[in-house]
Design a protein around this motif. Structure first.
Motif, PDB file in Angstrom:
ATOM      1  N   UNK A   1       0.840  -1.200   0.000  1.00  0.00           N
ATOM      2  CA  UNK A   1       0.000   0.000   0.000  1.00  0.00           C
ATOM      3  C   UNK A   1       0.871   1.245   0.000  1.00  0.00           C
ATOM      4  N   UNK A   2       0.302   2.326  -0.515  1.00  0.00           N
ATOM      5  CA  UNK A   2       1.029   3.592  -0.587  1.00  0.00           C
ATOM      6  C   UNK A   2       0.038   4.736  -0.448  1.00  0.00           C
ATOM      7  N   UNK A   3       0.559   5.873   0.004  1.00  0.00           N
ATOM      8  CA  UNK A   3      -0.228   7.099   0.058  1.00  0.00           C
ATOM      9  C   UNK A   3       0.292   8.014  -1.043  1.00  0.00           C
ATOM     10  N   UNK A   4      -0.611   8.494  -1.882  1.00  0.00           N
ATOM     11  CA  UNK A   4      -0.267   9.419  -2.959  1.00  0.00           C
ATOM     12  C   UNK A   4      -0.776  10.779  -2.528  1.00  0.00           C
ATOM     13  N   UNK A   5       0.098  11.789  -2.584  1.00  0.00           N
ATOM     14  CA  UNK A   5      -0.325  13.124  -2.153  1.00  0.00           C
ATOM     15  C   UNK A   5       0.306  14.183  -3.027  1.00  0.00           C
ATOM     16  N   UNK A   6      -0.366  15.321  -3.087  1.00  0.00           N
ATOM     17  CA  UNK A   6       0.191  16.472  -3.780  1.00  0.00           C
ATOM     18  C   UNK A   6       1.234  17.099  -2.876  1.00  0.00           C
ATOM     19  N   UNK A   7       2.414  17.359  -3.396  1.00  0.00           N
ATOM     20  CA  UNK A   7       3.571  17.750  -2.592  1.00  0.00           C
ATOM     21  C   UNK A   7       3.326  19.075  -1.872  1.00  0.00           C
ATOM     22  N   UNK A   8       2.778  20.057  -2.533  1.00  0.00           N
ATOM     23  CA  UNK A   8       2.657  21.392  -1.942  1.00  0.00           C
ATOM     24  C   UNK A   8       1.565  21.493  -0.900  1.00  0.00           C
ATOM     25  N   UNK A   9       0.747  20.471  -0.729  1.00  0.00           N
ATOM     26  CA  UNK A   9      -0.326  20.529   0.256  1.00  0.00           C
ATOM     27  C   UNK A   9       0.035  19.846   1.567  1.00  0.00           C
ATOM     28  N   UNK A  10       1.199  19.229   1.668  1.00  0.00           N
ATOM     29  CA  UNK A  10       1.622  18.581   2.896  1.00  0.00           C
ATOM     30  C   UNK A  10       2.557  19.521   3.647  1.00  0.00           C
TER      31      UNK A  10
ATOM     32  N   UNK B   1       3.952  18.846   6.574  1.00  0.00           N
ATOM     33  CA  UNK B   1       4.969  18.110   7.315  1.00  0.00           C
ATOM     34  C   UNK B   1       6.247  17.955   6.507  1.00  0.00           C
ATOM     35  N   UNK B   2       6.114  17.555   5.242  1.00  0.00           N
ATOM     36  CA  UNK B   2       7.285  17.297   4.415  1.00  0.00           C
ATOM     37  C   UNK B   2       7.723  18.492   3.593  1.00  0.00           C
ATOM     38  N   UNK B   3       6.937  19.552   3.572  1.00  0.00           N
ATOM     39  CA  UNK B   3       7.232  20.683   2.692  1.00  0.00           C
ATOM     40  C   UNK B   3       8.369  21.520   3.268  1.00  0.00           C
ATOM     41  N   UNK B   4       9.514  21.585   2.622  1.00  0.00           N
ATOM     42  CA  UNK B   4      10.641  22.342   3.181  1.00  0.00           C
ATOM     43  C   UNK B   4      10.464  23.854   3.063  1.00  0.00           C
ATOM     44  N   UNK B   5       9.573  24.325   2.211  1.00  0.00           N
ATOM     45  CA  UNK B   5       9.401  25.764   2.033  1.00  0.00           C
ATOM     46  C   UNK B   5       8.370  26.367   2.977  1.00  0.00           C
TER      47      UNK B   5
END
Length: 163
Positions: free
Chosen positions: A110-119, A121-125
Motif C-alpha cells: 500500500x502507498x499514500x499518494x499526495x500532492x507535494x505542496x499541500x503537505x 509536514x514534508x514541505x521544506x518551504x
C-alpha cells in the motif's frame, strides 16, 4: 518480447484502466491525498503530473485537454484554480508516493499518494517556527509560583485598600 512497453496495464482492459485512473486522479485533486496500492500509485503519478503541468497555463485548449482525461468538471475547475496556483513555481514532481506497508486482507503493498505542496509536514518551504536553544541544566525546573512582591509595594497596596 516486451520492447517499448513502458506502462503498467494493471490487469485491466483499456477502458477500465482509463476510467479508474481518471477517478483516482479526480480524488487526488479533490482530497489532496489518497491511499492505494503501490502499482496504482505509480500509474496515477504518470497520469496526473502532465495534467498538472497543463493546468499552469489556463487556456481554453488546456482545459479541454484536461477535461478529456479527467471527465469531471469540478475536478478540472479545482485543478486550474487552486492546485495550479499552488504549484506555479515548481518545475515538476507534483506528486509524492509514500509506502505504507502491506494490506491486511491480501498483503498488497500500500502507498499514500499526495500532492507535494499541500503537505505541511514534508514541505521544506513552509514557514517553520524556529526553536530556541536552551541549556538543559536549569530548563526542566519550571516554577509556577508568583514572584515575591517587594516590601515597599506591599505597604503601598495595603494603604490603598484601607481607603
Amino acid at each position: 518480447m516486451r520492447h517499448g512497453k513502458k506502462f503498467n496495464h494493471l490487469s485491466r482492459k483499456t477502458a477500465h484502466r482509463k476510467a479508474m485512473l481518471a477517478n483516482m486522479a479526480c480524488s487526488l485533486i479533490e482530497h489532496k491525498r489518497i491511499n492505494t496500492t503501490v502499482a496504482k500509485a505509480k500509474a496515477v503519478r504518470q497520469f496526473v503530473e502532465p495534467l498538472i503541468t497543463k493546468s499552469k497555463a489556463d487556456t481554453t485548449h488546456n482545459r479541454r485537454i484536461v477535461f478529456a482525461y479527467l471527465r469531471q468538471k469540478e475536478a478540472v475547475t479545482e485543478l486550474f484554480r487552486e492546485v495550479a496556483t499552488k504549484v506555479a513555481d515548481r518545475p515538476g514532481g507534483y506528486v509524492r508516493i509514500i509506502k505504507l506497508g502491506n494490506r491486511l486482507g491480501d498483503n498488497a503493498d500500500m502507498a499514500m499518494v499526495e500532492l507535494v505542496d499541500y503537505n505541511t509536514t514534508y514541505n521544506p518551504n513552509s514557514n517553520k517556527k524556529k526553536n530556541t536553544r536552551r541549556s538543559r541544566r536549569g530548563g526542566s525546573k519550571a516554577t509556577t509560583a508568583v514572584p515575591p512582591v517587594p516590601v515597599a509595594d506591599k505597604k503601598a497596596s495595603n494603604s490603598e485598600e484601607e481607603e
